[in-house]
Write a protein that holds these residues in place. Structure first.
Motif, mmCIF file in Angstrom:
data_model
loop_
_atom_site.group_PDB
_atom_site.id
_atom_site.type_symbol
_atom_site.label_atom_id
_atom_site.label_comp_id
_atom_site.label_asym_id
_atom_site.label_seq_id
_atom_site.Cartn_x
_atom_site.Cartn_y
_atom_site.Cartn_z
ATOM 1 N N SER A 309 0.914 -1.284 0.088
ATOM 2 C CA SER A 309 0.143 0.065 -0.211
ATOM 3 C C SER A 309 1.039 1.093 0.084
ATOM 4 O O SER A 309 1.170 1.899 0.848
ATOM 5 N N PRO A 310 1.529 1.757 -0.897
ATOM 6 C CA PRO A 310 2.370 2.695 -1.255
ATOM 7 C C PRO A 310 1.524 4.101 -1.076
ATOM 8 O O PRO A 310 0.523 4.173 -1.423
ATOM 9 N N TYR A 311 2.381 5.202 -0.770
ATOM 10 C CA TYR A 311 1.831 6.428 -0.773
ATOM 11 C C TYR A 311 1.516 6.911 -2.171
ATOM 12 O O TYR A 311 2.169 6.526 -3.041
ATOM 13 N N LEU A 312 0.216 7.417 -2.139
ATOM 14 C CA LEU A 312 -0.094 7.896 -3.616
ATOM 15 C C LEU A 312 0.217 8.903 -3.954
ATOM 16 O O LEU A 312 -0.125 10.134 -3.075
ATOM 17 N N ILE A 313 0.869 9.488 -5.083
ATOM 18 C CA ILE A 313 1.119 10.742 -5.366
ATOM 19 C C ILE A 313 0.496 11.423 -6.713
ATOM 20 O O ILE A 313 0.328 10.655 -7.508
ATOM 21 N N SER A 314 -0.305 12.356 -6.527
ATOM 22 C CA SER A 314 -1.137 13.026 -7.563
ATOM 23 C C SER A 314 -0.794 14.513 -7.926
ATOM 24 O O SER A 314 -1.239 14.849 -8.770
ATOM 25 N N SER A 315 0.328 14.919 -7.434
ATOM 26 C CA SER A 315 0.554 16.522 -7.747
ATOM 27 C C SER A 315 2.087 16.734 -7.359
ATOM 28 O O SER A 315 2.786 15.747 -6.865
ATOM 29 N N GLU A 316 2.366 17.823 -7.869
ATOM 30 C CA GLU A 316 4.059 18.126 -7.712
ATOM 31 C C GLU A 316 4.099 18.301 -5.861
ATOM 32 O O GLU A 316 5.213 17.970 -5.527
ATOM 33 N N GLU A 317 3.140 18.941 -5.390
ATOM 34 C CA GLU A 317 3.588 19.197 -3.935
ATOM 35 C C GLU A 317 3.600 17.777 -3.196
ATOM 36 O O GLU A 317 4.456 17.547 -2.422
ATOM 37 N N GLN A 318 2.739 16.797 -3.587
ATOM 38 C CA GLN A 318 3.010 15.460 -2.950
ATOM 39 C C GLN A 318 4.377 15.002 -3.429
ATOM 40 O O GLN A 318 4.934 14.235 -2.480
ATOM 41 N N LEU A 319 4.875 15.204 -4.559
ATOM 42 C CA LEU A 319 6.177 14.482 -5.051
ATOM 43 C C LEU A 319 7.177 14.914 -4.212
ATOM 44 O O LEU A 319 8.048 14.331 -3.716
ATOM 45 N N LEU A 320 7.154 16.509 -4.002
ATOM 46 C CA LEU A 320 8.257 17.203 -3.206
ATOM 47 C C LEU A 320 8.199 16.600 -1.745
ATOM 48 O O LEU A 320 9.234 16.668 -1.009
ATOM 49 N N ASN A 321 6.922 16.289 -1.220
ATOM 50 C CA ASN A 321 6.982 15.578 0.078
ATOM 51 C C ASN A 321 7.865 14.316 0.463
ATOM 52 O O ASN A 321 8.002 14.264 1.672
ATOM 53 N N ILE A 322 8.279 13.951 -0.707
ATOM 54 C CA ILE A 322 9.046 12.569 -0.193
ATOM 55 C C ILE A 322 10.564 12.988 0.120
ATOM 56 O O ILE A 322 11.047 12.262 0.755
ATOM 57 N N ALA A 323 10.600 14.282 0.256
ATOM 58 C CA ALA A 323 11.747 14.753 0.800
ATOM 59 C C ALA A 323 11.844 14.923 2.497
ATOM 60 O O ALA A 323 12.825 15.310 2.811
ATOM 61 N N THR A 324 10.718 14.670 2.761
ATOM 62 C CA THR A 324 10.571 14.955 4.342
ATOM 63 C C THR A 324 10.774 13.615 5.128
ATOM 64 O O THR A 324 10.852 13.712 6.377
ATOM 65 N N PHE A 325 11.127 12.470 4.534
ATOM 66 C CA PHE A 325 11.427 11.240 5.362
ATOM 67 C C PHE A 325 12.904 11.429 5.741
ATOM 68 O O PHE A 325 13.775 11.964 5.285
ATOM 69 N N ASP A 326 12.835 10.704 6.917
ATOM 70 C CA ASP A 326 14.197 10.648 7.940
ATOM 71 C C ASP A 326 15.180 9.397 7.355
ATOM 72 O O ASP A 326 14.630 8.771 6.546
ATOM 73 N N ASP A 327 16.229 9.295 7.905
ATOM 74 C CA ASP A 327 17.099 8.431 7.707
ATOM 75 C C ASP A 327 16.462 6.916 7.819
ATOM 76 O O ASP A 327 16.947 5.895 7.494
#
Length: 528
Positions: A309-327
């Motif tokens: 059940s991957p995170y679903l990305i439908s917009s640029e804003e959501q794509l940019l949000n993958i930068a928020t994950f930690d190590d």
């Protein structure tokens, strides 16, 4: 003596009397005529309604009552009637559909809005009429409906019809009613502690703050997550749901029942609820054993970030949000729309698998690449469209496409799609990659591993194609196990000094000639 003949005319009083009589006769005639024509118009409307209802009754005998107004309109359309295009002959009438009794009715404009009945459906073609009537009736968006902000607020039923421009549907009421809601995407928000909801159609996300014990019944498709704070959520047979996220702090007022043949994932944001998910779920459910982060979930259109059940990305804003994950983050994300990337994506941490699902990311990076006050040399110096730094790890799968648009080419120099620094790594399993100057540049101790894909660079520099590039005097590496490279041989990369061989041991790069002498490509395959 001659006799004189005297001619007598009408006196003024007599003339006034005659005029008054004529006026009375004219008034009576006009009133009679108007009454007659209005009755004729009323009769025409009643005849039309009778024909529509005959079609509905005939279909009901075979297929049962329509579940939505869209279905009711389709039934009568198959009999030759386009209700949305029908205007009552009498200006005093409005056509409506009575859902409970499955029949069209005539409502006088004089009484329109004076009664409240969620079973009565009215066709609206503008926001003003919708706002005026939604408190009293269920509303159907007609073919001429227009909307500026894509937000609809309703207190009764709702049917989007053929309109696809609604992004958010807010249903809120304190009344004890049962409503039908049919959507064509968007987010459905429900806050109705005394109401029951039957949902049809498609929705990107459903957010239930409260719903009555008679429950929310899902008959359609929810692409993203269903968030449930209070109430009973029922997944009916034939519907399609992936994830239900229970946001309640206790299990007292929450139930999840699955009557479909598909397994649904049920998660919770509270530790005590996670421990007791088995007590509030029934049917085929996969109850998660760890708490999920609601804030992280809401950064995306759906999913919980797992492989299933991957995170679903439908917009640029959501794509940019993958930068928020930690190590410590190990997450899976999946595109559900094509995306135009206007901003640079910088990932510094997390292990991320991006499933392109055959979608396209089109990059222009206007904030970097399309600035007229920068010299051309700044393009390469400022990094790639996507930068991987520190310990970031990105795997690309799903046979998607990375491409650029005309804005990207407006600047006199174009740069890299990916730039790797630190200990980052990039794994490419599949896809088509159309690049400006370089697909990937690796520096520091970064690693790029290419298992497959098609790679094409638009521009050359110093008469060389720089599809793959290592920064000089770095510990970075590029290893190619597969793929097709247009106008570039990864086994003899002249971007390096000395010439480098990026092809993995046991693999070879085979030249494929094109239709002209100056067109060719290299395919990397395992040595037989």
């Amino acid at each position: 003596m001659k006799k004189q003949n005297k001619k007598n005319g009408f006196t003024l009083v007599e003339l006034l009397v005659v005029i008054a009589i004529l006026a009375i006769l004219a008034t009576v005639s006009v009133i009679g005529y108007l009454s007659f024509t209005e009755k004729a118009k009323q009769s025409n409307d009643e005849t039309l309604i009778a024909q529509l209802n005959t079609a509905l009754q005939a279909n009901e005998a075979i297929d049962g009552k329509p579940k939505t107004m869209s279905e009711a309109l389709k039934v009568v359309e198959e009999s030759g009637f386009l209700v949305e295009n029908l205007t009552p002959t009498s200006a005093k009438n409005e056509f409506m559909w009575d859902q409970e009794n499955n029949k069209f009715i005539i409502v006088s404009e004089e009484t329109l809005g004076e009664t409240t009945n969620s079973n009565y459906w009215v066709i609206v073609n503008d926001e003003t009429l919708l706002t005026d009537l939604q408190d009293n009736y269920s509303v159907y968006l007609g073919n001429n409906y227009t909307d500026e902000d894509g937000i609809v607020n309703v207190a009764n039923g709702f049917d989007a019809g053929n309109f696809e421009g609604i992004n958010t549907i807010n249903f809120a009421t304190e009344e004890e009613i049962t409503v039908t809601i049919r959507t064509n995407g968007g987010t459905l928000n429900v806050n109705a502690s005394n109401a029951a909801v039957n949902h049809y159609g498609n929705s990107n996300m459903v957010d239930i703050t409260s719903v009555a014990n008679d429950s929310y019944h899902e008959y359609g498709v929810v692409l993203g997550n269903v968030y449930l704070e209070q109430g009973r959520f029922v997944v009916e047979n034939g519907s399609k749901i992936s994830n239900v996220i229970v946001t309640a702090t206790t299990t007292e007022k929450v139930k999840v029942e699955n009557y479909s043949t598909e397994i649904i994932n049920v998660s919770a944001t509270n530790e005590s609820v996670v421990t007791n998910l088995g007590s509030i779920t029934s049917g085929q459910t996969n109850n998660q054993t760890t708490v999920v982060d609601e804030d992280a979930l809401r950064l995306f259109s759906g999913g919980v970030g797992t492989k299933d059940s991957p995170y679903l990305i439908s917009s640029e804003e959501q794509l940019l949000n993958i930068a928020t994950f930690d190590d410590t983050s190990i997450v899976n994300v999946k595109l559900i729309n094509d995306i135009v990337l206007l901003n640079q994506l910088i990932i510094s941490s997390g292990k991320i698998t991006l499933d392109m699902d055959e979608h396209t990311i089109t990059y222009t990076c206007d904030s970097i690449h399309n600035s007229s006050d920068k010299p051309s040399t700044d393009i390469i110096n400022e990094g790639g469209v996507i930068d991987l730094k520190e310990n970031a790890s990105l795997t690309i799968s799903g046979n998607g496409t990375f491409n650029f648009n005309d804005n990207y080419l407006n600047y006199p120099s174009i740069g890299m799609t990916f730039r790797l620094e630190g200990n980052s790594d990039l794994i490419v399993d599949s896809g088509s990659f159309y690049c400006g100057l370089t697909f990937v540049q690796c520096g520091d101790s970064s690693v790029c591993k290419i298992n497959g894909g098609y790679f094409n660079t638009f521009a050359s520099w110093n008469n060389k194609y720089w599809t793959l590039n290592l920064i000089d005097n770095s510990n970075a590496s590029i290893v190619v196990y597969g793929g097709t490279f247009d106008m570039y041989n990864p086994a003899e990369s002249h971007t390096e000094n000395p010439v480098a061989n990026f092809v993995a041991e046991g693999y070879e790069s085979i030249r494929i000639n094109g239709p002209t002498d100056d067109s060719f490509s290299y395919v990397v395959e395992k040595v037989n």
